[in-house]
Design a protein around this motif. Structure first.
Motif, short mmCIF file in Angstrom:
data_model
loop_
_atom_site.label_atom_id
_atom_site.label_comp_id
_atom_site.label_asym_id
_atom_site.label_seq_id
_atom_site.Cartn_x
_atom_site.Cartn_y
_atom_site.Cartn_z
N ARG A 25 -1.10 -15.38 78.33
CA ARG A 25 -2.22 -14.67 77.70
C ARG A 25 -2.15 -14.90 76.21
NH1 ARG A 25 0.09 -10.17 75.44
NH2 ARG A 25 2.01 -9.48 76.42
N ALA A 26 -3.26 -14.66 75.56
CA ALA A 26 -3.32 -14.87 74.12
C ALA A 26 -2.59 -13.75 73.39
CB ALA A 26 -4.77 -14.92 73.67
N THR A 27 -2.01 -14.06 72.26
CA THR A 27 -1.35 -13.04 71.44
C THR A 27 -2.42 -12.13 70.86
OG1 THR A 27 0.38 -14.60 70.86
CG2 THR A 27 0.14 -12.65 69.46
N PRO A 28 -2.26 -10.81 71.05
CA PRO A 28 -3.30 -9.91 70.52
C PRO A 28 -3.31 -9.90 69.00
CG PRO A 28 -1.50 -8.66 71.51
CD PRO A 28 -1.24 -10.10 71.77
N THR A 29 -4.46 -9.72 68.46
CA THR A 29 -4.58 -9.67 67.00
C THR A 29 -4.11 -8.31 66.51
OG1 THR A 29 -6.82 -8.80 67.09
CG2 THR A 29 -6.59 -11.21 67.07
N ARG A 30 -3.94 -8.24 65.21
CA ARG A 30 -3.50 -6.97 64.62
C ARG A 30 -4.51 -5.87 64.88
NH1 ARG A 30 -1.59 -6.24 58.38
NH2 ARG A 30 -1.04 -4.05 58.55
N ARG A 31 -5.77 -6.19 64.79
CA ARG A 31 -6.82 -5.20 65.02
C ARG A 31 -6.77 -4.68 66.46
NH1 ARG A 31 -12.32 -7.31 63.21
NH2 ARG A 31 -11.42 -6.78 61.22
N GLU A 32 -6.52 -5.56 67.42
CA GLU A 32 -6.43 -5.13 68.82
C GLU A 32 -5.23 -4.23 69.04
OE1 GLU A 32 -6.25 -8.89 70.74
OE2 GLU A 32 -8.42 -9.12 70.85
N ARG A 33 -4.09 -4.56 68.43
CA ARG A 33 -2.88 -3.72 68.57
C ARG A 33 -3.09 -2.35 67.96
NH1 ARG A 33 2.06 -7.83 67.20
NH2 ARG A 33 1.89 -9.07 69.09
N GLU A 36 -5.19 -0.22 70.21
CA GLU A 36 -4.44 0.29 71.37
C GLU A 36 -3.64 1.53 71.00
OE1 GLU A 36 -1.91 -2.79 72.77
OE2 GLU A 36 -3.55 -3.97 73.62
#
Length: 191
Positions: A25-33, A36
Motif C-alpha cells: 500500500r502507499a505510504t500515507p501522507t502527513r495530512r492523512e495521518r 486519522e
C-alpha cells in the motif's frame, strides 16, 4: 574458444521479478495521518462513551484481579513484587502455621462469651491468650527461618527489609483467604 564467465544473478533477471517490494500500500501522507488521529475532545454521545469507558475499566480490573490471584508479577502490588517476596510466599504457604487457626479460635471465644457461664468464658479467654502467645512465638520463629533461608539463597547483604513482617502477616491469614493465592502445596518448600 573463450569461456564466458557466468553473470551475476542480478544481471540475469531484472530485480523486480525476483522479489516483492513494498508493503502493498502507499505510504500515507502527513495530512492523512493527522486526520486519522483527530477525534473530537467531547464525544457526540456521552452516555455511550461512558458505557464504553466503564466496560473497558471493568475488563482491566478483572484482568488485574485474576492476575493478582494467580501471582502474575505484572498485577501484584509493590509489597508483593520480587523474587524474595515470591520465595517468602511459597515458604509460608508450604508450611502449617498456628496463626491460621487464630481467626476461627477468636470466633469460638466470641461465641463462648455469649454463653452465661463465667467459668466457660474464663477458660475461653485463657485459652485465647495462651494461643496468642503460641502464635507470636511461631511468627518470630518463622521470621528468623525465612530471613536465614533468604540469606542463603540471595546473599545476606541482599535480603530486603520487611520480609519477616511480610511472612508473619501472611502466616496469620487463613490459607484460602490469602492473596495472591498459594501457588504451592503444603510440604512443597521452595528450593
Amino acid at each position: 574458444m573463450a569461456k564466458t564467465m557466468p553473470t551475476a544473478p542480478s544481471e540475469q533477471q531484472p530485480a523486480d521479478a525476483t522479489r516483492t517490494t513494498g508493503k502493498g500500500r502507499a505510504t500515507p501522507t502527513r495530512r492523512e495521518r493527522e486526520a486519522e488521529r483527530k477525534r473530537p475532545l467531547v464525544p457526540t454521545d456521552r452516555r455511550q462513551a461512558n458505557r464504553e469507558a466503564r466496560a473497558k475499566m471493568q475488563s482491566a480490573r478483572d484482568r488485574a484481579r485474576v492476575g493478582m490471584a494467580n501471582g502474575d508479577e505484572r498485577y501484584l502490588p509493590a509489597r508483593d513484587k520480587g523474587p524474595q517476596k515470591r520465595f517468602v510466599r511459597d515458604y509460608v504457604d508450604a508450611r502449617f502455621s498456628a496463626g491460621e487457626l487464630m481467626i476461627p479460635l477468636m470466633f469460638l471465644v466470641i461465641l463462648l462469651s455469649i454463653v452465661q457461664m463465667p467459668a466457660l468464658q474464663t477458660i475461653g479467654m485463657i485459652a485465647l491468650w495462651i494461643f496468642f502467645i503460641i502464635v507470636v512465638a511461631d511468627s518470630l520463629m518463622l521470621g528468623f527461618l525465612v530471613r536465614r533461608k533468604l540469606a542463603a539463597k540471595f546473599g545476606a547483604d541482599r535480603v530486603e527489609r520487611g520480609v519477616r513482617w511480610y511472612a508473619a502477616m501472611r502466616a496469620l491469614q487463613l490459607r484460602r483467604m490469602r492473596l495472591p493465592k498459594p501457588q504451592v502445596k503444603r510440604g512443597a518448600y521452595p528450593a
